[in-house]
Design a protein around this motif. Structure first.
Motif, short mmCIF file in Angstrom:
data_model
loop_
_atom_site.label_atom_id
_atom_site.label_comp_id
_atom_site.label_asym_id
_atom_site.label_seq_id
_atom_site.Cartn_x
_atom_site.Cartn_y
_atom_site.Cartn_z
N PHE A 1 62.92 80.91 40.82
CA PHE A 1 61.79 81.47 40.75
C PHE A 1 60.74 80.26 40.06
O PHE A 1 59.59 80.17 40.57
N LEU A 2 61.28 79.60 39.20
CA LEU A 2 60.40 78.44 38.65
C LEU A 2 60.33 77.39 39.47
O LEU A 2 59.19 76.91 39.75
N VAL A 3 61.18 77.15 40.38
CA VAL A 3 60.83 76.24 41.36
C VAL A 3 60.02 76.51 42.32
O VAL A 3 59.04 75.74 42.75
N ALA A 4 59.92 77.82 42.69
CA ALA A 4 58.67 78.39 43.68
C ALA A 4 57.42 78.13 42.96
O ALA A 4 56.67 77.88 43.66
N ARG A 5 57.55 78.56 41.75
CA ARG A 5 55.99 78.38 40.92
C ARG A 5 55.66 77.03 40.99
O ARG A 5 54.41 76.76 41.26
N LEU A 6 56.50 76.10 40.70
CA LEU A 6 56.28 74.54 40.61
C LEU A 6 56.01 74.13 42.02
O LEU A 6 54.99 73.30 42.21
N ARG A 7 56.47 74.56 42.96
CA ARG A 7 56.19 74.03 44.41
C ARG A 7 54.68 74.47 44.84
O ARG A 7 53.92 73.76 45.47
N ARG A 8 54.63 75.81 44.31
CA ARG A 8 52.89 76.16 44.52
C ARG A 8 52.09 75.25 43.79
O ARG A 8 50.96 75.00 44.42
N LEU A 9 52.51 74.64 42.68
CA LEU A 9 51.29 73.97 42.05
C LEU A 9 51.26 72.68 42.50
O LEU A 9 50.22 72.31 42.51
N LEU A 10 52.37 72.10 42.91
CA LEU A 10 52.33 70.89 43.74
C LEU A 10 51.49 70.84 44.78
O LEU A 10 50.68 69.87 45.20
N ILE A 11 51.64 72.08 45.79
CA ILE A 11 50.69 72.19 46.83
C ILE A 11 49.22 72.23 46.24
O ILE A 11 48.52 71.69 46.92
N GLU A 12 49.12 73.31 45.52
CA GLU A 12 47.59 73.67 45.16
C GLU A 12 46.96 72.56 44.63
O GLU A 12 45.67 72.64 44.86
N ARG A 13 47.51 71.91 43.89
CA ARG A 13 46.82 70.75 43.06
C ARG A 13 46.84 69.30 43.86
O ARG A 13 46.34 68.54 43.04
N LYS A 14 47.72 69.23 44.76
CA LYS A 14 47.89 68.08 45.55
C LYS A 14 48.10 67.05 44.81
O LYS A 14 47.81 65.99 44.86
N ILE A 15 49.38 67.29 44.30
CA ILE A 15 50.06 66.39 43.20
C ILE A 15 50.48 65.33 43.96
O ILE A 15 51.20 65.37 45.03
N ASN A 16 50.56 63.97 43.49
CA ASN A 16 51.00 62.87 44.20
C ASN A 16 52.47 62.36 43.45
O ASN A 16 53.38 61.94 44.27
N VAL A 17 52.48 62.56 42.14
CA VAL A 17 53.70 62.08 41.27
C VAL A 17 53.99 63.16 40.18
O VAL A 17 53.08 63.60 39.74
N VAL A 18 55.31 63.43 40.13
CA VAL A 18 55.76 64.28 39.09
C VAL A 18 56.64 63.53 38.16
O VAL A 18 57.42 62.47 38.37
N HIS A 19 56.37 63.51 36.92
CA HIS A 19 57.03 62.73 36.09
C HIS A 19 57.80 63.84 34.70
O HIS A 19 57.30 64.68 34.60
N ALA A 20 59.06 63.56 34.93
CA ALA A 20 59.80 64.62 34.05
C ALA A 20 60.69 63.60 32.94
O ALA A 20 60.79 62.49 33.09
N ASN A 21 61.02 64.42 31.93
CA ASN A 21 61.57 63.34 30.83
C ASN A 21 62.98 63.98 30.67
O ASN A 21 63.77 63.71 29.64
N GLN A 22 63.84 65.05 30.96
CA GLN A 22 64.76 65.66 30.99
C GLN A 22 65.51 66.07 32.30
O GLN A 22 64.62 66.26 33.31
N ALA A 23 66.74 66.00 32.44
CA ALA A 23 67.50 66.33 33.68
C ALA A 23 67.19 67.59 34.28
O ALA A 23 66.68 67.87 35.34
N VAL A 24 66.93 68.61 33.24
CA VAL A 24 66.90 69.91 33.73
C VAL A 24 65.33 70.07 34.37
O VAL A 24 65.12 70.66 35.57
N GLU A 25 64.58 69.49 33.58
CA GLU A 25 63.18 69.55 34.38
C GLU A 25 63.13 68.55 35.81
O GLU A 25 62.44 69.37 36.57
N ALA A 26 63.57 67.43 35.74
CA ALA A 26 63.82 66.82 36.95
C ALA A 26 64.40 67.40 37.92
O ALA A 26 64.15 67.40 39.06
N LEU A 27 65.51 68.17 37.73
CA LEU A 27 66.15 69.14 38.79
C LEU A 27 65.34 69.87 39.43
O LEU A 27 65.03 70.26 40.70
N HIS A 28 64.47 70.69 38.79
CA HIS A 28 63.48 72.06 39.13
C HIS A 28 62.45 71.28 40.15
O HIS A 28 62.16 71.74 41.02
N VAL A 29 61.83 70.13 39.41
CA VAL A 29 60.73 69.44 40.26
C VAL A 29 61.14 68.96 41.55
O VAL A 29 60.47 68.71 42.69
#
Length: 167
Positions: free
Chosen positions: A71-99
């Motif tokens: 469900f978090l993956v789906a919400r993140l995907r919506r954010l990536l699309i709506e905000r036209k994100i170019n780059v995602v930066h994560a600092n932990q493996a759990v964050e990186a896996l989801h994004v």
């Protein structure tokens, strides 16, 4: 990835406890607009610095309910699309896996900074899966890169020493 602007970045943290990574991300979020970067900050947990992160102009607070939360993956995907994100930066493996999962099939680059030398079994498994699939891997020192290269066979990791802005 921070060489050309304007760039739409999504920076994410799983927890907002008081620590070096959290302080650094708060500093980066505050400074980025001066350099022409549009930053969306996403937190998926809480912590001591939550009130400071809530003062950011574009901060989104989501809840991760499971170790891996589709469900978090789906919400993140919506954010990536709506905000036209170019780059995602994560600092932990759990964050990186989801994004990473959220960005599949989108024109989004995913970068992970490795801040530690020692990872527990769960994080080692996640990193073993993620590292060859990410668009960028950053180590915070040469010695760390050497040690982690032995363990994870990092073939393309950059070294960017991290520091908090004294201002």
């Amino acid at each position: 990835y921070l060489l050309t602007a304007p760039m739409r970045l999504l920076l994410t943290l799983d927890s907002l406890n008081r620590g070096g990574v959290e302080t650094l991300m708060l500093d980066v979020c505050r400074a980025a607009p001066r350099f022409g970067y549009e930053v969306t900050f996403v937190a998926t947990g809480t912590g001591d610095l939550e009130s400071e992160f809530r003062t950011l102009s574009d901060a989104v607070f989501l809840e991760r309910k499971f170790v891996y939360d589709p469900f978090l993956v789906a919400r993140l995907r919506r954010l990536l699309i709506e905000r036209k994100i170019n780059v995602v930066h994560a600092n932990q493996a759990v964050e990186a896996l989801h994004v990473w999962h959220a960005s599949r099939g989108l024109p989004v680059k995913v970068v992970l900074t490795l801040h530690n030398l020692n990872y527990d079994r769960k994080n080692q498994a996640a990193l073993g899966f993620l590292l060859p699939r990410l668009d960028g891997v950053i180590c915070v020192g040469e010695a760390q890169k050497e040690k982690l290269s032995e363990r994870f066979k990092l073939e393309r990791a950059a070294v960017i020493p991290n520091a908090v802005n004294p201002d």
